[in-house]
Scaffold this motif. Structure first.
Motif, PDB file in Angstrom:
ATOM      1  N   ASP A  91       0.840  -1.199   0.000  1.00 14.57           N
ATOM      2  CA  ASP A  91       0.000   0.000   0.000  1.00 14.57           C
ATOM      3  C   ASP A  91       0.880   1.256   0.000  1.00 14.57           C
ATOM      4  O   ASP A  91       0.940   2.001   0.981  1.00 14.57           O
ATOM      5  CB  ASP A  91      -0.931  -0.026   1.218  1.00 14.57           C
ATOM      6  N   ALA A  92       1.522   1.496  -1.123  1.00 10.51           N
ATOM      7  CA  ALA A  92       2.491   2.593  -1.229  1.00 10.51           C
ATOM      8  C   ALA A  92       1.874   3.968  -0.977  1.00 10.51           C
ATOM      9  O   ALA A  92       2.529   4.850  -0.418  1.00 10.51           O
ATOM     10  CB  ALA A  92       3.152   2.564  -2.609  1.00 10.51           C
ATOM     11  N   ASP A  93       0.633   4.171  -1.376  1.00  9.81           N
ATOM     12  CA  ASP A  93       0.010   5.487  -1.189  1.00  9.81           C
ATOM     13  C   ASP A  93      -0.742   5.604   0.131  1.00  9.81           C
ATOM     14  O   ASP A  93      -1.366   6.625   0.413  1.00  9.81           O
ATOM     15  CB  ASP A  93      -0.901   5.835  -2.365  1.00  9.81           C
ATOM     16  N   VAL A  98      -4.902  -1.639  -1.848  1.00  4.82           N
ATOM     17  CA  VAL A  98      -3.792  -1.812  -2.785  1.00  4.82           C
ATOM     18  C   VAL A  98      -4.353  -1.881  -4.191  1.00  4.82           C
ATOM     19  O   VAL A  98      -5.184  -2.743  -4.496  1.00  4.82           O
ATOM     20  CB  VAL A  98      -2.991  -3.097  -2.451  1.00  4.82           C
ATOM     21  N   GLU A 102       0.006  -0.762  -7.628  1.00 10.23           N
ATOM     22  CA  GLU A 102       0.806  -0.947  -6.409  1.00 10.23           C
ATOM     23  C   GLU A 102       1.207  -2.407  -6.235  1.00 10.23           C
ATOM     24  O   GLU A 102       2.355  -2.710  -5.879  1.00 10.23           O
ATOM     25  CB  GLU A 102       0.021  -0.493  -5.175  1.00 10.23           C
TER      26      GLU A 102
END
Length: 159
Positions: A91-93, A98, A102
């Motif tokens: 979950d990069a943001d 996700v 991602e």
């Protein structure tokens, strides 16, 4: 051999970094946090004879006792923590879900092919994966007699 047993032994081989034939404390050397949670949890849960190491047979016996024929809400706590750690990395943001991009980036960064796993993991087909989706996928990895997504879990275990 059942697909879940093949997947379990594939994971075992990934975690047995020193190739001793056991999962033990020496496999923790240089391990990232998520991998450490997984290895420590497996040793605590599956080491039937309490010798500090887990054999392939002990690992399979643990999976059969703890997960086969049960429901996803019985996923052992160490696997919930491991899965949550993998989800956080995906979950990069930091939206709590996700996206496909991602997910693919997470696997690409670990030199792992994405295949068609995202579509399988996105159970409600809304274009994103939730932590609950990953918990169910982890349970399925250890429980399903048929093929299911494995690359995401193996990539997380290899980190």
């Amino acid at each position: 051999m059942s697909d879940y047993k093949v997947r379990t032994l594939e994971l075992f081989d990934r975690l047995d970094v020193d190739r001793s034939g056991y999962i033990n404390a020496s496999d923790l050397t240089g391990a990232a946090a998520g991998r450490s949670v997984l290895i420590t949890g497996i040793i605590e849960a599956a080491d039937a004879n309490k010798d500090g190491k887990v054999s392939r047979e002990e690992m399979l016996n643990h999976v059969e006792r703890a997960m086969v024929g049960r429901s996803p809400d019985t996923l052992p706590e160490y696997l919930r923590k491991f899965t949550a750690g993998a989800f956080t990395l995906m979950d990069a943001d930091r939206t709590g879900t996700v996206s496909k991009a991602e997910f693919e980036q997470y696997l690409k960064a670990r030199n792992t092919p994405a295949a068609d796993e995202f579509a399988w993991l996105d159970r409600d087909r809304d274009g994103s994966i939730t932590l609950d989706d990953l918990h169910i996928a982890a349970f399925t990895f250890f429980n399903s007699p048929i093929d299911c997504p494995r690359n995401w879990l193996l990539a997380a275990a290899s980190a």
